[in-house]
Structures are given as C-alpha cells and as structure tokens.
Design a protein around this motif. Structure first.
Motif, mmCIF file in Angstrom:
data_model
loop_
_atom_site.group_PDB
_atom_site.id
_atom_site.type_symbol
_atom_site.label_atom_id
_atom_site.label_comp_id
_atom_site.label_asym_id
_atom_site.label_seq_id
_atom_site.Cartn_x
_atom_site.Cartn_y
_atom_site.Cartn_z
ATOM 1 N N TRP A 326 0.272 6.748 25.266
ATOM 2 C CA TRP A 326 1.034 6.798 26.510
ATOM 3 C C TRP A 326 2.104 5.712 26.428
ATOM 4 O O TRP A 326 1.954 4.739 25.690
ATOM 5 N N ALA A 327 3.162 5.866 27.179
ATOM 6 C CA ALA A 327 4.248 4.879 27.118
ATOM 7 C C ALA A 327 4.840 4.658 28.494
ATOM 8 O O ALA A 327 4.896 5.570 29.328
ATOM 9 N N ALA A 328 5.309 3.433 28.720
ATOM 10 C CA ALA A 328 5.958 3.090 29.988
ATOM 11 C C ALA A 328 7.089 2.109 29.740
ATOM 12 O O ALA A 328 7.060 1.311 28.796
ATOM 13 N N ASP A 329 8.087 2.180 30.612
ATOM 14 C CA ASP A 329 9.174 1.208 30.619
ATOM 15 C C ASP A 329 9.825 1.267 32.000
ATOM 16 O O ASP A 329 9.770 2.296 32.672
ATOM 17 N N ILE A 330 10.448 0.152 32.394
ATOM 18 C CA ILE A 330 11.065 0.134 33.718
ATOM 19 C C ILE A 330 12.428 0.817 33.717
ATOM 20 O O ILE A 330 12.957 1.135 34.774
ATOM 21 N N HIS A 331 13.004 1.056 32.534
ATOM 22 C CA HIS A 331 14.342 1.651 32.438
ATOM 23 C C HIS A 331 14.237 3.134 32.079
ATOM 24 O O HIS A 331 13.786 3.488 30.981
ATOM 25 N N ARG A 332 14.664 3.991 32.985
ATOM 26 C CA ARG A 332 14.572 5.426 32.747
ATOM 27 C C ARG A 332 15.441 5.848 31.566
ATOM 28 O O ARG A 332 15.095 6.787 30.840
ATOM 29 N N GLY A 333 16.590 5.175 31.371
ATOM 30 C CA GLY A 333 17.441 5.513 30.240
ATOM 31 C C GLY A 333 16.733 5.295 28.919
ATOM 32 O O GLY A 333 16.889 6.093 27.979
ATOM 33 N N ARG A 334 15.957 4.235 28.819
ATOM 34 C CA ARG A 334 15.197 4.000 27.592
ATOM 35 C C ARG A 334 14.135 5.075 27.391
ATOM 36 O O ARG A 334 13.872 5.505 26.252
ATOM 37 N N LEU A 335 13.504 5.506 28.483
ATOM 38 C CA LEU A 335 12.488 6.547 28.356
ATOM 39 C C LEU A 335 13.113 7.869 27.930
ATOM 40 O O LEU A 335 12.503 8.637 27.170
ATOM 41 N N ARG A 336 14.331 8.155 28.402
ATOM 42 C CA ARG A 336 15.015 9.362 27.933
ATOM 43 C C ARG A 336 15.294 9.269 26.437
ATOM 44 O O ARG A 336 15.149 10.250 25.696
ATOM 45 N N ALA A 337 15.693 8.063 25.995
ATOM 46 C CA ALA A 337 15.923 7.865 24.563
ATOM 47 C C ALA A 337 14.622 8.019 23.782
ATOM 48 O O ALA A 337 14.612 8.568 22.658
ATOM 49 N N LEU A 338 13.503 7.567 24.354
ATOM 50 C CA LEU A 338 12.201 7.707 23.690
ATOM 51 C C LEU A 338 11.858 9.192 23.523
ATOM 52 O O LEU A 338 11.428 9.629 22.443
ATOM 53 N N ARG A 339 12.053 9.959 24.582
ATOM 54 C CA ARG A 339 11.765 11.398 24.483
ATOM 55 C C ARG A 339 12.651 12.062 23.425
ATOM 56 O O ARG A 339 12.193 12.924 22.665
ATOM 57 N N ALA A 340 13.912 11.667 23.391
ATOM 58 C CA ALA A 340 14.818 12.226 22.382
ATOM 59 C C ALA A 340 14.332 11.886 20.977
ATOM 60 O O ALA A 340 14.438 12.708 20.047
ATOM 61 N N GLU A 341 13.793 10.692 20.803
ATOM 62 C CA GLU A 341 13.265 10.294 19.498
ATOM 63 C C GLU A 341 12.053 11.123 19.097
ATOM 64 O O GLU A 341 11.912 11.532 17.941
ATOM 65 N N THR A 342 11.145 11.353 20.028
ATOM 66 C CA THR A 342 9.968 12.159 19.675
ATOM 67 C C THR A 342 10.384 13.571 19.284
ATOM 68 O O THR A 342 9.807 14.165 18.360
ATOM 69 N N ILE A 343 11.407 14.102 19.944
ATOM 70 C CA ILE A 343 11.904 15.435 19.589
ATOM 71 C C ILE A 343 12.533 15.410 18.199
ATOM 72 O O ILE A 343 12.281 16.277 17.357
ATOM 73 N N PRO A 351 2.734 11.436 27.458
ATOM 74 C CA PRO A 351 2.948 10.988 28.835
ATOM 75 C C PRO A 351 3.780 9.703 28.857
ATOM 76 O O PRO A 351 3.489 8.757 28.113
ATOM 77 N N VAL A 352 4.813 9.698 29.677
ATOM 78 C CA VAL A 352 5.625 8.495 29.835
ATOM 79 C C VAL A 352 5.744 8.181 31.324
ATOM 80 O O VAL A 352 5.755 9.086 32.168
ATOM 81 N N PHE A 353 5.835 6.884 31.636
ATOM 82 C CA PHE A 353 5.890 6.437 33.014
ATOM 83 C C PHE A 353 7.073 5.499 33.197
ATOM 84 O O PHE A 353 7.258 4.581 32.393
ATOM 85 N N ALA A 354 7.857 5.743 34.227
ATOM 86 C CA ALA A 354 8.897 4.788 34.602
ATOM 87 C C ALA A 354 8.238 3.762 35.505
ATOM 88 O O ALA A 354 8.128 3.953 36.727
ATOM 89 N N ALA A 355 7.745 2.687 34.897
ATOM 90 C CA ALA A 355 6.955 1.722 35.647
ATOM 91 C C ALA A 355 6.957 0.378 34.939
ATOM 92 O O ALA A 355 7.151 0.289 33.727
ATOM 93 N N SER A 356 6.721 -0.666 35.699
ATOM 94 C CA SER A 356 6.572 -2.007 35.147
ATOM 95 C C SER A 356 5.220 -2.146 34.477
ATOM 96 O O SER A 356 4.215 -1.586 34.952
ATOM 97 N N LEU A 358 3.534 -4.628 34.642
ATOM 98 C CA LEU A 358 2.710 -5.378 35.583
ATOM 99 C C LEU A 358 2.007 -4.467 36.585
ATOM 100 O O LEU A 358 1.035 -4.872 37.221
ATOM 101 N N CYS A 359 2.505 -3.229 36.726
ATOM 102 C CA CYS A 359 1.922 -2.278 37.688
ATOM 103 C C CYS A 359 1.798 -0.903 37.045
ATOM 104 O O CYS A 359 2.421 0.068 37.509
ATOM 105 N N PRO A 360 1.036 -0.770 35.972
ATOM 106 C CA PRO A 360 0.970 0.518 35.279
ATOM 107 C C PRO A 360 0.207 1.555 36.108
ATOM 108 O O PRO A 360 -0.866 1.268 36.645
ATOM 109 N N PRO A 361 0.750 2.764 36.251
ATOM 110 C CA PRO A 361 0.093 3.807 37.042
ATOM 111 C C PRO A 361 -0.946 4.552 36.216
ATOM 112 O O PRO A 361 -0.789 5.735 35.890
ATOM 113 N N LEU A 362 -2.027 3.876 35.859
ATOM 114 C CA LEU A 362 -3.011 4.468 34.954
ATOM 115 C C LEU A 362 -4.186 5.057 35.736
ATOM 116 O O LEU A 362 -4.762 4.400 36.610
ATOM 117 N N GLY A 363 -4.542 6.293 35.394
ATOM 118 C CA GLY A 363 -5.695 6.917 36.027
ATOM 119 C C GLY A 363 -7.009 6.464 35.412
ATOM 120 O O GLY A 363 -8.042 6.458 36.064
#
Length: 473
Positions: A326-343, A351-356, A358-363
């Motif tokens: 799973w992956a998280a970052d506070i910057h949505r642009g970086r997460l878009r770049a991450l998805r592009a890399e996996t492709i 699963p990726v989360f736009a989150a700090s 310090l506050c990970p939204p983990l189930g």
C-alpha cells in the motif's frame, strides 16, 4: 527531502558554482542576445537560488526551474546539454567560485544581481569547464552586462574575468581558498563549496578524513542509477548487457550505477526505449542499496509505504518482492506519478491514499511500515545541489521533530511483531543514528533489528541511512 526516483538532469563532468543568485534579468537588446545555453542556465538559477532577502521556501527546485527554462526555448540538443551542465555544475561549486570572484571585486554585494550572476556563471566556465574557451566565456558575459548595465560595468567584468582566466590553473589547489586567519572549516567550506555549518557538523560527527570524502562527493556529479525491472522477461540478460558497458561502477542485480557521461548507445542500446518499455527505471543506486540492505523480501506483509512520493521505493518493492504493498503521500500529484509508474512497469494496481503518514487511513495494521522520511537531503547534495544553499540548522531540528513523530505513529500502527523500516538521505546525525538511538531509549516496545549507515568510501557519492525497528509481539 528524499532522493528522487527520477535522476535529475546529468551534470557537468567538472563542477561549478553560481555567483550570488540572481533575480530575473531585464530583456536584452537584440544585438546583445545571450547565447541560449547561458540564458537558460541563468533563468533557472534565478528561480532556484533567489537573491538575498527573498524567502527561500518560494524558490523552485533546481531541476524544476531548469525544466521551466528549457520548456519555452527551441534549443539545439547540444545547447540543452550545456545549459544543464552549467546550471548543475554552477550550483555545486557556488561557494568556491563566489569566493574566487570576490577577491577581484571591491564590493560584490553592491553590484546589480543580474550582473553578478552573469559574472559568476562566466567565472564558473573559466575555472571549471575545460571544453569552453575562456575568451568565449568573457565575450558573452561582457556583452550581456553591457546590455544590462552599461559600458562601465562591462569593462569591470572584462578585466575581472580576464584576470580569473590567467589564474584558472590555481583553482584546483585548496591554497587558493586560504586567507590569513581563516580556520580549517572556513577553508574547506570555500574550496568544496559547502556551507560552513554543514562542514562543522560533519567534522564534529564523523571526523576530518571522513568529512573530506563527504565534501568531495557532494561537489561532484552523481552516477546515473538504473534499476532493471525483475518482473520483465529477459531481465537477467538485459542486466548483463548493461553491466558490461564501459563506465559501469556498480552491478548487483537489479541495481546498476554508471559514471557520469556514460554512453548508453554502446552495443545498440536505447535507454529511452528501455524506459518506455518499462524494462528499467532511473533510480539512485545508493537509494536502491539502502532498501536492499534492510532485506525487504523477509519483511512481514502487507507493506505500507507511508511516504511514497513518486514511487521509487514502492515500485522497487513490487519488483523485488511478492508483498502486498500500500502507498500514501500527501501530494496527489506524486500519487498520480506513482500510478503512472506502476502502469509503465507493468506492475499491479495497488491501494494508494492521499494522506499524511501521521494520520494513515488504515483499516488493519500492516506487517511493515516503510518510512522514507522527509529529511534535509544532506546525503544527496551531488544530485540536489541547490538544497545546501537553502537548508539551515533550524531545518534539521524541525525535520528531526517530524521524523520522531513519524516513528512514534508508525510503531503504534504497525502490527505486533511487525517492522518499521526507517530510511533517510541525509548525513545529519540528528536525523539518523541519533534519532533512532533516542527513539529506542524512549520506546520500550521497539528494538533495533537492522542498521545500515553511510559508507564514506562508496563510489556512488550519495549517502543513505536505513534501520529496521521491530515491535514487540
């Protein structure tokens, strides 16, 4: 700051320094147009290294500033390469060039910033670039300064730069940076172009000889790092072909490092085509080694990359292990770049989360949390040379507080018996061993399992810290 997965523009085989950073220059008269490579470099430096009095947090990263400067110019590829070489080399040796230039100026601070910037870049060429004739450097700088500020300052620039050309052979000798009363830290700061507070910190923490290694590394261009995608067919054969290239410094599957200027077309290779096909990635070899040193194949899963950025370590994990990631970052642009890399790499959609972090939204609790923590970046100054001119001791202290908080959150959130993998790209002890030792002393449920500290003898010239902390079951 973490090391970028994408290598920045390759830089000069010899280094340089910016003069006092500039503000954007006024338009020049048509008859005195600055050569395109110099104009692009000066524009990038103006954006990345603003003049004194401007807020440093408004400065662009050098790579982004250079990309911007090049984007609106239709330049010959050779001019583009020279602009890159000038901007990075100038920034690496800013301190040395400014000091040597200042010896010939009565009041450098009194000159208009665009004038001083042009003189500095020309001085860099004269002192540090063998392939550029000194007369060419003098000519373009004098023409630019005449158009900007008139004949008087152009005459000053002409005299000063010609004098520097006469003394250029002395620039490689540390004695050129000695003055009466200057202590060792000051001389090293001038010669290796590194702020004195960093030099003093390294000398206190690592000793004089190790500091010399670190200083020499940060003043030189970094190797080109390559990661071969182990998930692609014939990955082993491609690795062997790349490892056989002249200029290969490190080869340990899937990691490769090459000397700056390596010709990748040797043997018919097309690096751009390999990148487009997802068969390789550009990633610092030292960053790859730091992750490998923590033996990620043996981590309990799933693995949560809490500071994923653009996904350099995330994709490395997906290629090298069978973990659910799973992956998280506070910057949505970086997460878009991450998805592009996996492709691009043909890796699973994760699963990726736009989150700090310090506050990970983990189930549910992950088995391992990877903290590629935000840091001062003082271990990768060869790749990010503008950072040393922007960071302060206060930044290190502030980042250490953030890192300590991240470790506490990660240790609380990871599953019992799980691991927290902590990685930085800095040589500030306060962010590395000192931080981990303090955390362990204050956190009874954590114990140190693996530790990897910077090797000053590494040929890679980049230095990471990595540690695995095990949570009590």
């Amino acid at each position: 700051m973490t090391a970028q997965s994408q290598a920045p523009h390759p830089a000069a085989s010899k280094q340089a320094a910016p003069a006092a950073a500039t503000s954007p220059a006024a338009p020049l008269k048509k008859s005195h147009e600055t050569p395109p490579a110099r104009a692009a470099a000066l524009e990038a430096l103006a954006k990345a290294l603003p003049t004194a009095g401007k807020r440093q947090n408004r400065a662009m990263d050098l790579q982004a500033a250079l990309d911007t400067a090049l984007a609106h110019r239709d330049m010959d590829p050779r001019d583009t390469a020279l602009a890159v070489e000038l901007a990075y080399g100038f920034t690496r040796l800013r301190g040395r060039t400014e000091f040597l230039l200042s010896r010939h100026l009565k009041n450098p601070a009194g000159l208009p910033p665009p004038v001083l910037s042009a003189m500095g870049l020309a001085a860099h060429e004269i002192l540090h670039l063998d392939r550029v004739p000194a007369y060419a450097s003098v000519d373009w700088a004098v023409d630019r300064i005449k158009a900007l500020a008139g004949s008087r300052l152009a005459g000053v620039a002409n005299a000063v730069l010609r004098r520097m050309a006469d003394e250029a052979g002395q620039a490689a000798d540390m004695d050129c940076c000695r003055t009466p009363g200057a202590d060792a830290t000051t001389v090293l700061s001038r010669y290796y172009s590194c702020p004195a507070w960093i030099v003093a910190m390294w000398r206190a923490a690592y000793g004089h000889e190790t500091t010399l290694r670190f200083l020499a590394a940060q003043a030189a261009p970094p190797p080109t790092g390559i990661r071969v995608n182990a998930r692609k067919p014939k990955a082993g054969a491609l690795f062997k072909t790349l490892a056989a290239l002249p200029g290969c410094l490190v080869a340990a599957f899937p990691t490769l490092a090459f000397a700056p200027g390596t010709d990748f077309s040797h043997g018919g290779l097309n690096l751009d085509a390999l990148l487009a096909a997802g068969r390789i990635s550009r990633q610092s070899a030292a960053a790859q080694q730091a992750l490998a040193a923590l033996h990620p194949d043996g981590w309990p899963g799933p693995v949560f990359d809490a500071c994923a950025g653009r996904g350099g370590k995330t994709t490395h994990l997906l290629e090298a292990t069978d973990h659910a990631v799973w992956a998280a970052d506070i910057h949505r642009g970086r997460l878009r770049a991450l998805r592009a890399e996996t492709i691009r790499l043909g890796l699973p959609d994760i699963p990726v989360f736009a989150a700090s972090a310090l506050c990970p939204p983990l189930g549910r609790a992950p088995g391992t949390i990877l903290l590629d923590a935000p840091c001062s970046g003082l271990g990768v100054l060869s790749r990010r040379p503008d950072a040393k001119w922007k960071r302060t001791p206060a930044d290190v202290a502030d980042l250490a507080r953030i890192q300590y908080g991240l470790l506490h959150v990660a240790m609380r959130r990871v599953a019992p018996g799980g691991l927290v993998a902590y990685v930085t790209c800095t040589l500030a002890p306060e962010e590395n061993r000192g931080l981990v030792d303090r955390f362990l002393a204050e956190t009874p449920e954590a114990r140190l399992e693996t530790l990897c500290e910077a090797d000053p003898a590494s040929p890679l010239g980049e230095f990471f810290f990595a540690a695995c902390l095990r949570k009590r079951a």
